[in-house]
Design an enzyme around this catalytic site. Structure first.
Site, PDB file in Angstrom:
ATOM      1  N   ASP A   8      -2.300   3.440  36.090  1.00  0.00           N
ATOM      2  CA  ASP A   8      -2.731   4.594  36.119  1.00  0.00           C
ATOM      3  C   ASP A   8      -1.865   5.548  35.330  1.00  0.00           C
ATOM      4  O   ASP A   8      -1.019   5.196  34.765  1.00  0.00           O
ATOM      5  CB  ASP A   8      -2.552   5.120  37.621  1.00  0.00           C
ATOM      6  CG  ASP A   8      -3.359   6.587  37.763  1.00  0.00           C
ATOM      7  OD1 ASP A   8      -4.528   6.809  37.261  1.00  0.00           O
ATOM      8  OD2 ASP A   8      -2.666   7.452  38.108  1.00  0.00           O
ATOM      9  N   SER A   9      -2.662   6.768  34.803  1.00  0.00           N
ATOM     10  CA  SER A   9      -1.766   7.698  34.274  1.00  0.00           C
ATOM     11  C   SER A   9      -0.483   8.399  34.582  1.00  0.00           C
ATOM     12  O   SER A   9       0.243   8.735  33.970  1.00  0.00           O
ATOM     13  CB  SER A   9      -2.712   8.725  33.849  1.00  0.00           C
ATOM     14  OG  SER A   9      -3.309   9.228  35.271  1.00  0.00           O
ATOM     15  N   TYR A  40      -4.370  11.953  31.432  1.00  0.00           N
ATOM     16  CA  TYR A  40      -5.232  11.276  30.527  1.00  0.00           C
ATOM     17  C   TYR A  40      -6.394  12.169  30.521  1.00  0.00           C
ATOM     18  O   TYR A  40      -7.132  12.159  29.309  1.00  0.00           O
ATOM     19  CB  TYR A  40      -5.541   9.773  30.666  1.00  0.00           C
ATOM     20  CG  TYR A  40      -4.372   8.831  30.399  1.00  0.00           C
ATOM     21  CD1 TYR A  40      -3.067   9.388  30.232  1.00  0.00           C
ATOM     22  CD2 TYR A  40      -4.532   7.706  30.780  1.00  0.00           C
ATOM     23  CE1 TYR A  40      -2.111   8.252  29.952  1.00  0.00           C
ATOM     24  CE2 TYR A  40      -3.776   6.649  30.550  1.00  0.00           C
ATOM     25  CZ  TYR A  40      -2.404   7.029  30.185  1.00  0.00           C
ATOM     26  OH  TYR A  40      -1.522   6.021  29.789  1.00  0.00           O
ATOM     27  N   GLY A  41      -6.816  12.869  31.682  1.00  0.00           N
ATOM     28  CA  GLY A  41      -8.165  13.491  31.690  1.00  0.00           C
ATOM     29  C   GLY A  41      -8.327  14.439  30.579  1.00  0.00           C
ATOM     30  O   GLY A  41      -9.628  14.864  30.676  1.00  0.00           O
ATOM     31  N   CYS A  71      -7.027   4.580  37.005  1.00  0.00           N
ATOM     32  CA  CYS A  71      -7.625   5.825  36.361  1.00  0.00           C
ATOM     33  C   CYS A  71      -8.952   5.934  35.877  1.00  0.00           C
ATOM     34  O   CYS A  71      -9.401   4.935  35.364  1.00  0.00           O
ATOM     35  CB  CYS A  71      -6.472   6.016  35.300  1.00  0.00           C
ATOM     36  SG  CYS A  71      -6.930   7.459  34.238  1.00  0.00           S
ATOM     37  N   ASN A  72      -9.467   6.921  36.308  1.00  0.00           N
ATOM     38  CA  ASN A  72     -11.069   7.193  35.917  1.00  0.00           C
ATOM     39  C   ASN A  72     -11.263   7.416  34.689  1.00  0.00           C
ATOM     40  O   ASN A  72     -11.990   6.556  33.767  1.00  0.00           O
ATOM     41  CB  ASN A  72     -11.672   8.135  36.894  1.00  0.00           C
ATOM     42  CG  ASN A  72     -12.264   7.872  38.383  1.00  0.00           C
ATOM     43  OD1 ASN A  72     -13.199   7.331  38.558  1.00  0.00           O
ATOM     44  ND2 ASN A  72     -11.137   7.928  39.223  1.00  0.00           N
ATOM     45  N   THR A  73     -10.492   8.123  33.987  1.00  0.00           N
ATOM     46  CA  THR A  73     -10.656   8.402  32.726  1.00  0.00           C
ATOM     47  C   THR A  73     -10.284   6.998  31.722  1.00  0.00           C
ATOM     48  O   THR A  73     -10.972   6.899  30.655  1.00  0.00           O
ATOM     49  CB  THR A  73      -9.508   9.721  32.268  1.00  0.00           C
ATOM     50  OG1 THR A  73      -9.620  10.776  32.956  1.00  0.00           O
ATOM     51  CG2 THR A  73      -9.813   9.913  30.561  1.00  0.00           C
ATOM     52  N   GLU A 150      -1.454  18.833  43.157  1.00  0.00           N
ATOM     53  CA  GLU A 150      -0.073  18.523  42.823  1.00  0.00           C
ATOM     54  C   GLU A 150       0.684  19.761  43.262  1.00  0.00           C
ATOM     55  O   GLU A 150       1.790  19.751  43.575  1.00  0.00           O
ATOM     56  CB  GLU A 150       0.136  18.319  41.282  1.00  0.00           C
ATOM     57  CG  GLU A 150      -0.751  17.065  41.107  1.00  0.00           C
ATOM     58  CD  GLU A 150      -0.129  16.393  39.967  1.00  0.00           C
ATOM     59  OE1 GLU A 150       0.323  16.905  38.697  1.00  0.00           O
ATOM     60  OE2 GLU A 150      -0.413  15.028  39.759  1.00  0.00           O
ATOM     61  N   CYS A 182     -12.091  10.937  40.281  1.00  0.00           N
ATOM     62  CA  CYS A 182     -10.573  10.971  39.954  1.00  0.00           C
ATOM     63  C   CYS A 182      -9.777  10.519  41.022  1.00  0.00           C
ATOM     64  O   CYS A 182     -10.255  11.136  42.189  1.00  0.00           O
ATOM     65  CB  CYS A 182     -10.625  12.514  39.381  1.00  0.00           C
ATOM     66  SG  CYS A 182      -8.691  12.923  39.059  1.00  0.00           S
ATOM     67  N   THR A 183      -8.651  10.103  40.704  1.00  0.00           N
ATOM     68  CA  THR A 183      -8.011   9.369  41.828  1.00  0.00           C
ATOM     69  C   THR A 183      -7.303  10.652  42.661  1.00  0.00           C
ATOM     70  O   THR A 183      -7.102  10.300  43.944  1.00  0.00           O
ATOM     71  CB  THR A 183      -6.834   8.717  41.246  1.00  0.00           C
ATOM     72  OG1 THR A 183      -5.914   9.414  40.464  1.00  0.00           O
ATOM     73  CG2 THR A 183      -7.145   7.488  40.679  1.00  0.00           C
ATOM     74  N   HIS A 184      -7.278  11.759  42.305  1.00  0.00           N
ATOM     75  CA  HIS A 184      -6.671  12.774  42.995  1.00  0.00           C
ATOM     76  C   HIS A 184      -7.772  13.417  43.952  1.00  0.00           C
ATOM     77  O   HIS A 184      -7.173  14.001  45.033  1.00  0.00           O
ATOM     78  CB  HIS A 184      -6.257  14.054  42.396  1.00  0.00           C
ATOM     79  CG  HIS A 184      -4.535  13.850  41.575  1.00  0.00           C
ATOM     80  ND1 HIS A 184      -4.380  12.795  40.521  1.00  0.00           N
ATOM     81  CD2 HIS A 184      -3.544  14.403  41.896  1.00  0.00           C
ATOM     82  CE1 HIS A 184      -3.378  12.747  40.416  1.00  0.00           C
ATOM     83  NE2 HIS A 184      -2.666  13.561  40.950  1.00  0.00           N
TER      84      HIS A 184
END
Lengths: 267, 267
Positions: A8-9, A40-41, A71-73, A150, A182-184
């Protein structure tokens, strides 16, 4: 013993790690978080593909049997390039999320939210329309969601207002299914669900990806043994910070976190 | 002809570029934005110092006479290391900002806002207290300000609410001077001033740094010639994106933007 590589990023991919660990408690997992170059997004397709390739080749060189792009991006931009470059299976999070959305929708109206990169790549939109050409997709980026997570503002009034602003086009279009691309974003499920209404199905690609990886391994004859799989976390920024935020994502302490550099020439 | 090197984690350093260009219209300027690895403000001292060193050595190798660290986080963490490594003068943005704040305050109560890295480094706090040991400093990070600027929400009600949340400790402490310790924050001057009240002096380190660099060059006998200085922008992510956002920062089109990689080994 099977050894899975997840990258992941940064830290968000731990939502994917968590689901894979739940699905495959006996697998050894090597997690790589590019915390020095995160996010990365907001970056270009070329840069995201370049970083993803460095990491996937590194994991391959470390002997993993399967790579999962959490990571989705990175999945949106780099999956084809990674599959061309590697001989081992490479899974992304886009296709599983798209499949789950197509299964879940009743009215054929699907919303997708993600980073600027994920949305502008059109990867979810294409994946959904390939599975169901009649589906209509509303896709929009939500750049403030990651910094809000975050900051730890998961249920603040400000977060709710930002969510209303971002999600209004989805509500107005009448989507009955929303992909959290998006993972978040699963960390904001409560607020997103409050804004969208409880009847809208929220798709968390992490769960879908884990069940897809498990299905693939079982087809290959893999039996998840009765042992606790090993875990190794490698990060490009400080392990301390990763440990700190990682605790929030996994609800437990992480050990075996190591700092590495990647793609750099020796000093 | 003098050739100045300015670097930043990304695009925000263009606020410093703009002031230096105003102060020294005849100087050639080489701007380096590490847009592939941006932001620095959330990353560790080690990583920020490592990246800063790569860039400063690169600029030195390209023949600049002076390096200006436009990024507050890089100035906070890496300035001493860069000065030890380079033989040419290296300017940061912390000392000029601190000096201006000490000059501006009437009640000795100074607020500092910046990234997590800048604030937790204690660099502004130390610089201010060295100049005026009686000064009292209130310092706090505002992590959402950068994404709000990049989203273009400069005067939105949400931005105002976020500003109230972040700035309340400064208001309660009664600061009469507030250092905008991150290159993006001057873009939010209007909202910050509305929240803090018009009598609070906002310190923009970019202006202070430009006048310090100009003073240093004049002392060295540099005469700013009647010519338009050349400009070169190098970025580690895509030039297109930099051009797009750069236009907002400089109110004009940027030309001569080149993509470069830094510190990486050859593929």
């Amino acid at each position: 013993m099977i050894k899975l590589g997840i990258f992941d990023s940064g830290i968000g991919g731990l939502t994917v790690y968590r689901e894979i660990r739940k699905a495959l408690p006996g697998a050894d997992i090597h997690y790589f978080g590019d915390t020095a170059r995160v996010p990365y997004g907001t970056k270009s397709a070329q840069t995201v593909t370049h970083f993803s390739m460095q990491i996937a080749l590194y994991l391959d060189g470390r002997g993993v049997d399967t790579v999962i792009v959490a990571c989705n991006t990175a999945s949106a931009y780099a999956l084809d390039a990674l599959r061309n470059a590697l001989r081992i299976p490479v899974f992304g999070v886009i296709a599983p999320g798209a499949e789950a959305a197509v299964k879940a929708t009743r009215n054929g109206l699907i919303g997708v939210i993600g980073t600027r990169g994920t949305i502008s790549s059109g990867a979810y939109q294409r994946a959904i329309c390939e599975l169901d050409p009649a589906a209509r997709v509303v896709a929009s980026p939500c750049p403030l969601f990651v910094p809000l997570v975050e900051e730890g503002w998961l249920v603040e009034p400000i977060t709710q207002e930002v969510a209303i602003k971002y999600l209004t086009p989805h509500m107005e279009a009448g989507v009955d299914t929303l992909v959290l691309g998006c993972t978040h974003y699963p960390m904001l499920k409560e607020v997103i669900s409050m804004v969208m209404g409880g009847e809208v199905v929220l798709i968390d690609s992490a769960q879908e990806t884990a069940s897809k990886v498990k299905g693939h391994l079982e087809k290959k004859g893999f039996i998840d043994e009765m042992r606790a799989g090993l875990e190794l976390f490698e990060v490009t920024d400080s392990p301390e910070r990763f440990a700190e935020v990682g605790r929030l994502f996994l609800d437990r302490d992480l050990t075996n976190i190591v700092h590495v550099t990647i793609g750099e020439k020796e000093d």
